[in-house]
Design an enzyme around this catalytic site. Structure first.
Site, mmCIF file in Angstrom:
data_model
loop_
_atom_site.group_PDB
_atom_site.id
_atom_site.type_symbol
_atom_site.label_atom_id
_atom_site.label_comp_id
_atom_site.label_asym_id
_atom_site.label_seq_id
_atom_site.Cartn_x
_atom_site.Cartn_y
_atom_site.Cartn_z
ATOM 1 C CE LYS A 177 -4.077 -1.815 -0.048
ATOM 2 N NZ LYS A 177 -4.944 -1.623 -1.210
ATOM 3 C CE LYS A 279 -11.237 -4.998 -3.834
ATOM 4 N NZ LYS A 279 -9.976 -4.737 -4.511
#
Ligand code: 0XW
Ligand code: MG
Length: 381
Positions: A177, A279
């Site tokens: 991240k 997703k």
């Protein structure tokens, strides 16, 4: 051709939805998880639903939107399902797509709320036909699936330490991240520390979750170009992501901006979809995600098949689709339930040596712990 009726197989064809129950369950991350633009997974509410039928079978669904992450919020699920009550109660749940077409006609949009519903209908269909979902989704193509580990955006040295620790447990793909704090040089350092920790070979990719300017992402990409990294979803528009690609030449994964057929085709046309996060809640459940999977198979993108966040139901649903997908095209999957507590189905699959095995019982193939859920927050009947 001779057709032989097997009397051992009886498939119920007259089944009705009798009720729907819904719970809001707080999921707490084992370690708080930081992303760009202040997005955080610390305690996040997941929404669990149970679709009851007159066949004595219950289908389970889940959706867990991360706050500020996508146009979705946990408390939006109950009102959307309440609105759908007239098409749900008394409907035939078998097959899912037929009822979901009526659901879409009654209430366009609200895909994240529909995701939980569609998963529950698939679960019912699997249980009533006695088959795990990976069979109904096309048949099992893999014994187990590769996991990535998502590394929270903290100090570069700590991110390297986390990478080394999960690599020791078998993980070979690392999502780093970026952009939560520090300047662009800190992001280069984050990628460098993780690459240094895991050595050459493993897949390392930096994810900004839309939070970078093209200027910062280009500087990071150029600064890290010698490290063999992929960039994930640097900017908030496809055009800016394409600009980052053309200035860095690095492979790119899309996530937030790839959410329907049109966006997948646009991203492919721009050449920014070496990989893509499929997703469940972006697309509206297994039915739509299966179609997106087929399109990505055709377009040549490697797929991460997962959901935004969640526990065992969302994890299991994604594992079934991934297990029924060409293994050569599955980039990875996510053991979402391994990042949070409580487990909603404590015996459901978990990470082992960097991989995960899909559940093998009918439907989703997992057993929900009703003590974890407690009393429902909404009942439709
Ligand atoms: C959705 N997340 C924050 C959770 C998953 O682990 C991956 C990550 C992402 O944005 O890719
Ligand atoms: Mg992402």
């Amino acid at each position: 051709m001779m057709l032989v009726h097997n009397p051992a197989i009886t498939i119920r064809s007259e089944v009705q939805v009798t009720a729907l129950r819904l719970w809001h369950v707080p999921l707490t991350s084992h370690t708080a998880y930081y992303m760009a633009e202040g997005k955080t997974c610390d305690t996040v509410e997941t929404v669990v639903i149970a679709v009851e039928t007159d066949a004595g079978v219950t289908g389970w669904g889940e959706v867990c939107p991360i706050p500020q992450y996508l146009p979705a919020y946990a408390r939006g699920v109950a009102p959307a399902l309440l609105e759908l009550r007239p098409v749900l109660i008394g409907a035939d749940p078998l097959g899912s797509e037929s009822l979901m077409a009526k659901v879409d006609a009654h209430l366009p949009g609200h895909l994240y709320a529909k995701s939980a519903l569609d998963i529950a209908l698939w679960d019912i269909t699997g249980k009533l036909t006695g088959m795990p979902l990976y069979v109904l989704l096309g048949g099992r193509r893999a014994a187990d699936l590769p996991l990535y580990h998502s590394i929270t955006c903290v100090e570069p040295d700590e991110m390297g330490r986390i990478a080394r620790a999960v690599q020791a447990e078998g993980i070979t793909q690392f999502q780093v991240k970026l952009g939560a704090c520090g300047d662009w040089q800190t992001d280069v350092e984050r990628l460098a520390k993780v690459r240094e920790a895991v050595g050459s070979g493993p897949l390392v990719y930096g994810d900004w979750n839309c939070g970078a300017t093209s200027l910062d992402a280009i500087r990071v990409g150029r600064g890290a170009a010698h490290l063999d990294v992929m960039l994930e979803q640097p900017c908030a528009t496809l055009a800016d992501c394409a600009r980052v690609l053309s200035a860095t030449g690095l492979p790119m994964k899309l996530d937030e901006l790839a959410h329907d057929t049109a966006s997948l085709l646009d991203a492919h046309r721009l050449g920014i979809m070496d990989a893509v996060a499929l997703k469940l809640s972006k697309f509206g459940g297994l039915s739509n995600l299966r179609r997106a999977r087929d399109l990505c198979q055709y377009l040549g993108a490697k797929m991460c098949i997962e959901d935004t966040w969640g526990s065992d139901i969302a994890t299991a649903a994604a594992l079934h689709l991934a297990a029924a997908t060409d293994p050569a095209r599955v980039l990875n999957v996510c053991d979402l339930s391994g990042y949070v507590t409580p487990r909603i189905a404590p015996e459901a699959p978990a990470r082992k040596a960097g991989r995960i095995v899909p559940p093998e019982a009918p439907g989703l193939g997992i057993t929900i712990d009703s003590d974890v859920l407690g009393e429902p927050d909404m009942i439709l009947d």
